[in-house]
Design a protein around this motif. Structure first.
Motif, mmCIF file in Angstrom:
data_model
loop_
_atom_site.group_PDB
_atom_site.id
_atom_site.type_symbol
_atom_site.label_atom_id
_atom_site.label_comp_id
_atom_site.label_asym_id
_atom_site.label_seq_id
_atom_site.Cartn_x
_atom_site.Cartn_y
_atom_site.Cartn_z
ATOM 1 N N GLN A 120 3.168 36.692 144.832
ATOM 2 C CA GLN A 120 1.753 37.014 145.069
ATOM 3 C C GLN A 120 1.556 38.003 146.216
ATOM 4 O O GLN A 120 0.454 38.476 146.439
ATOM 5 N N TYR A 121 2.632 38.236 146.975
ATOM 6 C CA TYR A 121 2.430 39.049 148.175
ATOM 7 C C TYR A 121 2.841 40.504 147.979
ATOM 8 O O TYR A 121 3.338 41.150 148.904
ATOM 9 N N GLY A 122 2.701 41.011 146.754
ATOM 10 C CA GLY A 122 3.025 42.414 146.531
ATOM 11 C C GLY A 122 4.517 42.580 146.347
ATOM 12 O O GLY A 122 5.243 42.932 147.284
ATOM 13 N N THR A 123 4.981 42.281 145.138
ATOM 14 C CA THR A 123 6.421 42.311 144.872
ATOM 15 C C THR A 123 6.772 43.575 144.103
ATOM 16 O O THR A 123 6.139 43.865 143.086
ATOM 17 N N PRO A 124 7.757 44.328 144.552
ATOM 18 C CA PRO A 124 8.107 45.537 143.800
ATOM 19 C C PRO A 124 8.714 45.152 142.441
ATOM 20 O O PRO A 124 9.377 44.124 142.334
ATOM 21 N N PRO A 125 8.491 45.987 141.435
ATOM 22 C CA PRO A 125 9.232 45.778 140.181
ATOM 23 C C PRO A 125 10.712 45.855 140.515
ATOM 24 O O PRO A 125 11.115 46.667 141.361
ATOM 25 N N HIS A 126 11.527 45.019 139.911
ATOM 26 C CA HIS A 126 12.950 45.031 140.274
ATOM 27 C C HIS A 126 13.810 44.543 139.122
ATOM 28 O O HIS A 126 13.317 43.951 138.164
ATOM 29 N N GLY A 127 15.088 44.829 139.237
ATOM 30 C CA GLY A 127 16.024 44.406 138.201
ATOM 31 C C GLY A 127 17.427 44.477 138.754
ATOM 32 O O GLY A 127 17.667 45.088 139.804
ATOM 33 N N GLY A 128 18.358 43.863 138.071
ATOM 34 C CA GLY A 128 19.725 43.866 138.583
ATOM 35 C C GLY A 128 20.707 43.420 137.534
ATOM 36 O O GLY A 128 20.409 43.421 136.333
ATOM 37 N N ILE A 129 21.843 43.013 138.035
ATOM 38 C CA ILE A 129 22.933 42.647 137.129
ATOM 39 C C ILE A 129 23.932 41.806 137.911
ATOM 40 O O ILE A 129 23.935 41.827 139.157
ATOM 41 N N ALA A 130 24.770 41.086 137.216
ATOM 42 C CA ALA A 130 25.924 40.462 137.857
ATOM 43 C C ALA A 130 27.140 40.668 136.961
ATOM 44 O O ALA A 130 27.035 40.548 135.737
ATOM 45 N N TRP A 131 28.239 41.009 137.576
ATOM 46 C CA TRP A 131 29.508 41.134 136.833
ATOM 47 C C TRP A 131 30.342 39.878 137.070
ATOM 48 O O TRP A 131 30.379 39.367 138.198
ATOM 49 N N GLY A 132 31.014 39.454 136.040
ATOM 50 C CA GLY A 132 32.032 38.414 136.214
ATOM 51 C C GLY A 132 33.283 39.125 136.716
ATOM 52 O O GLY A 132 34.048 39.706 135.959
#
Ligand code: ASP
Length: 397
Positions: A333-345
């Protein structure tokens, strides 16, 4: 173990042994000191493929002396160092996230740790740093990564370990394309640097939808190698456009990958309305190498109502959503940027690059298939006083 003083000299031509790394030299000894007497080793270290694995694991510290393990641990080190340098160069910040924390749903059972100071309460060991990395985006870190240990209390089918290592990363203000491009570049550079003898079959990595992969290959982890007997061939691909939800045994819905993923833009209206559930697609992307899933990630739901909609489809009521995820919903609710990521095994990637048949060969101190550490004899019973401190009473079955 001995200390020898003397002169290292060239061997005479007749004595050169081409099969030994040190076969062209010899020490002309002048002094000999025994530093520490040694028992006969329980197994020879030349070719550990022939040694029973339980024995190797019980004496892992000896097994580590073998050429095979020396090489594997060094390759692992170089891979991790390469990743760190590459990401550092691109302004990523390595941040450590907690290991004793609260549970986070990622599809596996969690290891639990009793709290001594808060009787009757428990921490959970993280299945991944998912929530923390998203909260780091709220915290303005913009580009985060971590070589993170993850814990999953699963029945040990196949090639799994109760604790394993991920390269975990998350970025703010990115599209799916940005994350995939960065990771593809990192993988290509890494192979070039660490395993120059290997060839990547197709660059850029082929992409296919989940539906296409299932239809053509009957799996979402297709092995695209043209020659499966070529030990130096690496066939990467991306699988995208996964269904967001799948049916549970009880007839409800659960997420296929990650409840924090965003739906694809075309599916957003259905997600918010809870309609056409089987057709909702997620922004999830998986990276596959030679038939193994070596990584996966997504663009996230950075809006509280979209995240709430996911949990509603899964049948969670308002109270449960608030109890389990109230902190995430509040943060967003406090102004969150759009974001994304990944994890590698990471273990799996190292395994493939080291040409090993399973991840235990590239983990310094792995556990057996049924989760035991044979060297340390863990898990083990605790003295009654320790149990009392942890407020635990063992139930007799
Ligand atoms: N947390 C996810 C996992 O452990 C990866 C991700 O979506 O970044 O599989």
């Amino acid at each position: 173990m001995v200390e020898i003083t003397g002169t290292v000299a060239q061997r005479g031509e007749k004595n050169v042994n081409a099969n030994l790394a040190t076969g062209t030299v010899e020490i002309q000894a002048q002094g000999l000191k025994i530093i520490n007497p040694a028992e006969t080793l329980p197994f020879p270290l030349d070719d550990t493929r022939l040694i029973n694995e339980e024995t190797r694991l019980k004496y892992r510290y000896l097994d580590l002396r073998s050429q095979r393990m020396q090489k594997n641990l060094r390759v692992r080190h170089r891979i991790i160092k390469f990743i760190r340098d590459f990401l550092d160069e691109k302004d990523f910040v390595e941040v450590e996230t907690p290991y004793i924390t609260r549970g986070t749903p990622e599809g596996a059972r969690e290891y639990i740790v009793p709290s001594r100071l808060q009787p009757g309460k428990f921490y959970a060991l993280p299945q991944s740093p998912q929530q923390f990395k998203q909260l780091l985006m709220v915290g303005g870190i913009e580009r985060y990564f971590q070589i993170a240990r993850c814990f999953r209390d699963e029945d040990q089918r196949g090639d799994r370990q109760p604790e394993f290592t991920q390269l975990d990363l998350e970025m703010s203000f990115v599209s799916r394309e940005d994350v995939m491009e960065l990771n593809e570049k990192l993988l290509i550079e890494l192979v070039k640097k660490i395993a120059p003898e290997k060839t990547i079959q197709t660059v850029p990595f082929p992409r296919m939808s989940y539906a296409e992969a299932m239809e053509k290959y009957g799996t979402d982890r297709p092995d695209l190698r043209q020659d499966k007997n070529d030990p130096n061939l690496l066939a990467f691909c991306w699988v995208i456009d996964f269904p967001f939800f799948e049916k549970t045994d009880a007839g409800g819905w659960t997420f296929t990958h990650n409840p924090f993923s965003a739906a694809k833009p075309d599916s957003q209206a259905d997600l918010l309305a809870g309609t056409n559930i089987p057709a909702i697609l997620t922004s999830q992307y998986d990276v596959v190498l030679n038939g193994s899933e070596i990584g996966g990630g997504s663009i996230r739901n950075h809006q509280p109502d979209a995240l709430t909609a996911v949990f509603k489809i899964m049948g969670f009521d308002e109270a449960r959503i608030q109890k389990n995820f109230g902190h995430m919903l509040e943060a967003f609710q406090y102004g969150t940027p759009p974001h994304g990521g990944i994890a590698w095994g990471l273990d799996r990637l190292v395994m493939i690059l080291c040409q090993e048949p399973n991840i235990r060969e590239v983990i310094p101190f792995p556990k057996t298939g049924d989760g035991r550490d044979l060297m340390m004899d863990a898990p083990s019973e605790l003295p009654p006083a320790d149990l009392r401190d942890a407020h635990i009473q063992i139930r007799k079955e």
